[in-house]
Design a protein around this motif. Sequence first.
Motif, PDB file in Angstrom:
ATOM      1  N   LEU A 104      55.985  65.611  30.339  1.00  0.00           N
ATOM      2  CA  LEU A 104      54.850  66.225  31.026  1.00  0.00           C
ATOM      3  C   LEU A 104      54.524  65.600  32.385  1.00  0.00           C
ATOM      4  O   LEU A 104      53.636  66.099  33.086  1.00  0.00           O
ATOM      5  N   GLY A 105      55.233  64.522  32.734  1.00  0.00           N
ATOM      6  CA  GLY A 105      55.017  63.942  34.050  1.00  0.00           C
ATOM      7  C   GLY A 105      53.874  62.949  34.134  1.00  0.00           C
ATOM      8  O   GLY A 105      53.646  62.355  35.184  1.00  0.00           O
ATOM      9  N   TYR A 106      53.111  62.731  33.040  1.00  0.00           N
ATOM     10  CA  TYR A 106      51.984  61.802  33.057  1.00  0.00           C
ATOM     11  C   TYR A 106      52.428  60.423  32.566  1.00  0.00           C
ATOM     12  O   TYR A 106      53.198  60.320  31.599  1.00  0.00           O
ATOM     13  N   PHE A 153      42.519  68.191  24.805  1.00  0.00           N
ATOM     14  CA  PHE A 153      42.166  69.571  25.157  1.00  0.00           C
ATOM     15  C   PHE A 153      41.992  69.757  26.660  1.00  0.00           C
ATOM     16  O   PHE A 153      41.940  70.892  27.134  1.00  0.00           O
ATOM     17  N   THR A 154      41.926  68.650  27.416  1.00  0.00           N
ATOM     18  CA  THR A 154      41.884  68.756  28.877  1.00  0.00           C
ATOM     19  C   THR A 154      43.158  69.394  29.409  1.00  0.00           C
ATOM     20  O   THR A 154      43.147  70.086  30.431  1.00  0.00           O
ATOM     21  N   TYR A 155      44.255  69.190  28.679  1.00  0.00           N
ATOM     22  CA  TYR A 155      45.566  69.629  29.148  1.00  0.00           C
ATOM     23  C   TYR A 155      46.075  70.871  28.409  1.00  0.00           C
ATOM     24  O   TYR A 155      47.058  71.477  28.833  1.00  0.00           O
ATOM     25  N   VAL A 156      45.413  71.243  27.297  1.00  0.00           N
ATOM     26  CA  VAL A 156      45.852  72.401  26.508  1.00  0.00           C
ATOM     27  C   VAL A 156      45.351  73.684  27.161  1.00  0.00           C
ATOM     28  O   VAL A 156      44.225  73.753  27.664  1.00  0.00           O
ATOM     29  N   VAL A 158      50.762  73.321  27.222  1.00  0.00           N
ATOM     30  CA  VAL A 158      50.154  72.142  27.834  1.00  0.00           C
ATOM     31  C   VAL A 158      50.518  72.136  29.313  1.00  0.00           C
ATOM     32  O   VAL A 158      51.646  72.472  29.695  1.00  0.00           O
ATOM     33  N   GLN A 159      49.560  71.733  30.139  1.00  0.00           N
ATOM     34  CA  GLN A 159      49.799  71.727  31.575  1.00  0.00           C
ATOM     35  C   GLN A 159      50.554  70.475  32.011  1.00  0.00           C
ATOM     36  O   GLN A 159      50.157  69.351  31.741  1.00  0.00           O
ATOM     37  N   HIS A 160      51.687  70.693  32.670  1.00  0.00           N
ATOM     38  CA  HIS A 160      52.477  69.608  33.246  1.00  0.00           C
ATOM     39  C   HIS A 160      51.730  69.026  34.442  1.00  0.00           C
ATOM     40  O   HIS A 160      50.848  69.680  35.018  1.00  0.00           O
ATOM     41  N   GLN A 161      52.056  67.808  34.815  1.00  0.00           N
ATOM     42  CA  GLN A 161      51.403  67.193  35.964  1.00  0.00           C
ATOM     43  C   GLN A 161      51.606  68.016  37.235  1.00  0.00           C
ATOM     44  O   GLN A 161      50.756  68.026  38.128  1.00  0.00           O
ATOM     45  N   SER A 162      52.720  68.777  37.284  1.00  0.00           N
ATOM     46  CA  SER A 162      52.997  69.615  38.449  1.00  0.00           C
ATOM     47  C   SER A 162      52.127  70.866  38.488  1.00  0.00           C
ATOM     48  O   SER A 162      52.095  71.570  39.488  1.00  0.00           O
ATOM     49  N   SER A 211      55.650  65.958  19.168  1.00  0.00           N
ATOM     50  CA  SER A 211      55.782  67.185  19.965  1.00  0.00           C
ATOM     51  C   SER A 211      57.086  67.182  20.748  1.00  0.00           C
ATOM     52  O   SER A 211      57.539  66.140  21.232  1.00  0.00           O
ATOM     53  N   ARG A 212      57.663  68.377  20.870  1.00  0.00           N
ATOM     54  CA  ARG A 212      58.834  68.540  21.730  1.00  0.00           C
ATOM     55  C   ARG A 212      58.660  69.760  22.617  1.00  0.00           C
ATOM     56  O   ARG A 212      57.981  70.726  22.245  1.00  0.00           O
ATOM     57  N   ASP A 213      59.269  69.699  23.783  1.00  0.00           N
ATOM     58  CA  ASP A 213      59.173  70.770  24.774  1.00  0.00           C
ATOM     59  C   ASP A 213      60.179  71.867  24.409  1.00  0.00           C
ATOM     60  O   ASP A 213      61.381  71.634  24.350  1.00  0.00           O
ATOM     61  N   ILE A 214      59.660  73.066  24.127  1.00  0.00           N
ATOM     62  CA  ILE A 214      60.547  74.185  23.757  1.00  0.00           C
ATOM     63  C   ILE A 214      60.463  75.316  24.780  1.00  0.00           C
ATOM     64  O   ILE A 214      60.794  76.457  24.470  1.00  0.00           O
TER      65      ILE A 214
END
Length: 540
Positions: free
Chosen positions: A185-187, A198-201, A230-234, A260-263
Amino acid sequence: MKSLHWAGEGMSAPLRVLVVEDSEDDAFLIVRTLQRAGYAVTHQRVETATAMTAALTEQSWDVVIADYSLPQFSALAALTLLQQHQLDLPFIIVSGSIGEETAVTIMKAGAHDYVMKGNFTRLVPIVERELREAQERQQRRWAEQLIRENEERFRALIENALDMITVLDSTGIISYSSPSTQRVLGYAPEALLDRTLFTYVHPDDVSCVQNAIAQSLQHPDINLLIEFQVQHQSGEWRILEAIGKRLPGSFGTGKIVLNSRDITERKQAEIIRKELEAERERRELRAYFFSQMSHELKNPLTSIMMAAELLEKMGQQTLEAKTKFLQRIRTAVQQMNQLLNDTLIVGKTESGRLEFRPIGMNLPEFCASLIDDVQASISHQHTIAFTCENIQATVWMDEQLLRHILTNVLSNALKYSAAGTTVQFLVQAQPFTTLSADLQHQLQEKHASLPEQVIIFHIHDAGIGIPQEEQSRLFNPFHRASNVGRIPGTGLGLSIVKDCVDLHGGVLNLTSRVGMGTQVTIIIPLRYCSVTETDSLLSC
């Protein structure tokens, strides 16, 4: 380590004793005392640092018993030497006379206890106690080592895992985030600590994640699988697939671990695959459509050609005979016209250009005229029993779309029914509240405000019926039931009917039983108008 305390009568517990003593007699008394207590003693006496170093190096010992003072050595020096070898052995000092202050000093230095040479009765209890405590310390060290190894192994797995590991409480506050968070996620993991997940969901998925956390807390034995964005840092949105479970034990009180995994790429690949599959199906349907259209057009064209040739050869035949062939030509042209109209409707539907243009209509007259056209184009060997109830004024509908709806349904009813049978065609207006709860719900999903009345078109035949397992696919373009045999058709009719009904904001229900016939019910919200000569809905 095997216990070395008293083994009971007739049994001897092995005991390896390193005696730091310059007196052989005193060393003998120490060994003899332990043997009388039931120990099978193996011992070695040393009286210098060199000898003690060699003894510690060459073999292992269970206990060290040292005289406080030797000519070339001392108990404190022996204790220091033992500690330098990093050996945790019971170290007991024996002395002829030792003051309280000296005893405190040697105990602080690391000795475990001391015994006066004139009172060896204390030696055995002290040895037994210290052996037990040494064994407990060894077991504790083994357990701690095992815990450290497991922690290191777990830390290595977490830090090198491709999946994200996140620990959070019941409110979503993050207390741990694995290093893979930065890759996914870049964080930076530490940047997420004490912040809510939930800030990022994505807002659409917050309730889903909250419910999953609640379920995990209530059912600790269940692994819950969830998907959320979920929001990526980008700033882009990534799709995560996560397994949530409550952490066990006191550490896990109110804590959830998410693996969690990125799908995102997998989901995108699935979308592309489905689009390719849909495009393949569309190509196959188009090929099937053109094949069917070619076949369907041949029949009326053949009829036209044959009738025209016969008319040409008839010469002075009676008008009645000529009229028969002209009627055959007219019927064939109507069939071709219907096929072409269906083709145009399908094309407009696929391109999104099929429009709803209502006008004021006299519904009973429209239906009566349409019935004549359908019977003329299909067959006069059937009867259509038409009934119209409670239609008291002009209604607003799209005449062309309604023609497609009723023509296709009535044509099917006639085409798939045996000659001489009757098709029931009922058109009626009735209050919305008289509909079943299911039909009311279907209409409520399509309209912001509910109509007071609806128009119901009910067409019932006694034809071949449709197999139950195929009824859900009948509204797909080009699909035909498996029991139609050699009865011609393109499979477009019911899909066109559904599209036209949807544009009216209506609902379409079909029930059928093989060998018993089919009932088609079309319900359209009713709009009356007192103006008959207008083509503008807004002027009503």
